[in-house]
Write an enzyme that holds these catalytic residues in place. Structure first.
Site, PDB file in Angstrom:
ATOM      1  N   CYS F  34     -19.166  20.692   1.927  1.00  0.00           N
ATOM      2  CA  CYS F  34     -18.220  20.501   3.023  1.00  0.00           C
ATOM      3  C   CYS F  34     -16.796  20.678   2.488  1.00  0.00           C
ATOM      4  O   CYS F  34     -16.409  19.977   1.546  1.00  0.00           O
ATOM      5  CB  CYS F  34     -18.382  19.107   3.627  1.00  0.00           C
ATOM      6  N   ASP F  41     -23.626  19.610   1.708  1.00  0.00           N
ATOM      7  CA  ASP F  41     -24.357  19.660   2.981  1.00  0.00           C
ATOM      8  C   ASP F  41     -25.742  20.225   2.714  1.00  0.00           C
ATOM      9  O   ASP F  41     -25.931  21.013   1.781  1.00  0.00           O
ATOM     10  CB  ASP F  41     -23.617  20.562   3.981  1.00  0.00           C
TER      11      ASP F  41
END
Lengths: 118, 118, 118, 118, 118, 118, 118, 118, 118, 118
Positions: F34, F41
């Site tokens: 991210c 992620d």
């Protein structure tokens, strides 16, 4: 509340009393009435027992459980009462009864009774 | 009811009798007839056993179980009888047999027999 | 049937032999051949073991199991034989092997072997 | 491989050290690198422990596990190493760590370590 | 944090105190606030207890749990505190309380407390 | 962010270009970073396409997706970018790409891109 | 690769050719060999077709699919080839064939072919 | 009830406005208060939208939804109101919002709103 | 094979013939005999129909299906024959019949017939 | 059978009548009595409707459905009757009602009614 419900229960002769074996019976269509709110309760009863001289006759058990359809009674009391009736009539060597109730107010309950006492 | 069903059961020599090990056999296609209503019953039989000198031959077990297709017999009796036949022919060190039946009148049953007796 | 399959199995040094810990390995792509019908069998093998000085190398285990692809062998015999090879090469402190087979004629089997013997 | 990963782990004071109780933590987003193939590995780590004076702080555990993102290390070694770091920093009364890995070549693994040794 | 939450809990008389039996209560709609981030937490609480003279009244339990809706409190502390309140009011023979929390940062937790201490 | 990731993608000749047929590829081991929080992620990518002259080579797709392991990029942008690379290299007749992400802050996302535009 | 596999397929006369109806056949035990790696592949094939004058005979389909056990062939090619053989022998009014493969390198594939072309 | 909740919602620029694509966002941790009973309600909200110039920023959506934690509002009204706020701020090309609520009195509800009107 | 099975089927008057509505009936306990092998087959039949003037009486449907218990008949033929009997007696506006069979030789089948023809 | 059950149903004003949106209501605790056998029936009712000026008030729906607890009525008739009452009182733009019943004699039923007629 009438007390003679257990007269509905019938048994037949255990075909193999010399052997200890387990019989489990699931009854997912139980319904009674909450004595506080007057609203119907719904639950699944599960019997597990070792027969001695008698086995429970399933149709009589169904009719017995249907007698609670209009009875106002709490979870804890009903589970103990059905256990007492079952033990009195069937006289099993061992038995457990579990009652599993649908949620009320976001909360669900399960009561488990054992005979003889643990 | 004919009594010679167990003649159908065949065995083969246990390839490793010096070792205790478990064999589980699931038979979900069992059907017999309710002697009270004349209606067919359907169940799943599960054998779990420790072989001694013999293992059950699976095709003979299938044919043996098919012989109950027209027999009128109750859950408790049938489970004990199949157990007796299995033990007589296979002579296992230990064995359990569970019969799990489809619901009738909203009620389902499971019978569990153990050898030798618990 | 060739007997040198176990030569395919390789190990590496247990990184923490002073600690007892469990390693489980699931192999859902096992296939061999039924010696009676000539038809392929399909199963899932699950090893659970406590390593002593050696751990099984996974790629070698995969290649070892692939050697059964054309072998004609019964469920009970194959499970015991793989267990023997595994124990001979890895020399674990404890081990179980479960083989779970797809249904044939409506019947499925699970074989569970334990080392050392229970 | 750097050895000071455990410095990332932080704890807070156990709010009820006089009581033995279990804390379970599931971390399904673990990833490291296979030292043999250079390919990434993916797994779920599950810690279960009884705290003594300290509880693990969850955000520090997350950051600690992320440090393995570029590390080349085998399943067995990584599980034992994380266990050692956890025990050294948290000093639990009891602890288990399970690592469950996604399949490679049709084979999946689960490693389970226990403290103190069984 | 206010300390008189337990005043909300009410009980009724155990209908069968001479028998040991288990009552399980699932509460999947619990929410409190993380004191570190100020963000809401969500969890499922499961009580399992053997009543002595008193059973918990379910509506009062629901109202009691709702009082945590604006409380800032950590997982470990909240679970122990609810257990203490439950034990103080209900005075069960035995009790366990499990709190199962939704994931934060890819990590989920389960806390399990037991009374009397194991 | 480097722009030449798509050079990693390789294709092979579609063995049946005269027929329209669907190829679905599930990649549950995708991870990126991210750009706002610097945290990793995790997601599952699913490609569904009708090949024209070329099919995607799976190993090259795996290596291509691994190049995002250290990239800081948002869900919406990454899904569109991978779609663009896939379409540029494979030149499918039709294609959809779905990215399904694990929860963050109690919220999960799914992005679905279609080619040609609906 | 031998081309006469389709000779193994047999049919029987459609008992109701004047009616359009669907026949679905699931074959979860398919295995072939990856021509690139030499490793076995495993998949589930699902046929759905509307018979014209002929229905596929299931045992011959089983034997036909077993002929791929030692064939080295890619997912896309094998699916199209089996579809062509099926259509050539059964001559259905409509047909789809889906092949669903177990994961390799963390990636799984599904190929879906339709006849006549959509 | 305050009307300025929507000020909490923030957006970022759609990285690919020339393409129609779907974004789905699941929020399983929504809670508000029933205005009739004063009891908390719990639900899962699912947004599905095609962005035009703006995408919703997830953290702002989380904070926006938390503002309903103490609001007394019915299922139908809340779902329409959140939809209106979302559409006003994000200005999507298309959008659906589904709210799925936990059972009350044995009854559960799902509300589904669509924009533009079907 | 006797042809008068359909005489067993009984109907009752549709209580709302002016409205088109669907009735679905699941029969998971169907069994017949394979005419080729003499072995029993097991399947689940699902009827879905829009009644015109008559609805099927469920007990008569049960008895009708039991008449196949000793009949030797193939999947495709049996499904079409039951459909014909059902349509002849019930005279529905629309009807589908799906028969889903347990696996044989690792292969399972589903037959779906529609009335009137699609 | 009394005909004034629908007087129990209450509505409230649709908060957004200018928008077409769907409301789904699941009622898994429905029970009535079979008029033929006198035995209780159990089912799940699912309403899906687009409100016009009125929405159904959930507590009144619960009380309305409880009035069938002692009514002897067949599946097809009860489903149509509840639909008629619902439509008469709520006057929705569109509505479907599905009733899904527990098995009797190994057979289960689902009735689906639609308004306005398809």
């Amino acid at each position: 509340m009438s007390d003679n419900f257990r007269e509905t229960l019938e048994t037949f002769e255990n075909p193999r009393p010399e052997r200890d074996y387990w019989i489990e019976i699931q009854c997912p269509e139980f319904t009674s009435v909450c004595p506080k709110t007057g609203q119907p309760d719904f639950g699944t009863l599960t019997f597990r027992y070792v027969a001695d001289q008698h086995c429970i006759e399933l149709k009589s058990l169904k009719l017995y459980l249907q007698r609670y359809r209009s009875e106002g009674i709490f979870y804890e009391r009903i589970t103990n009462r059905i256990m007492d009736d079952f033990v009195a009539v069937v006289q099993p060597r061992r038995c457990t009864l579990e009652s599993r109730w649908t949620p009320r107010g976001g909360i669900s309950s399960v009561i488990t009774v054992e005979y003889p006492d643990a």
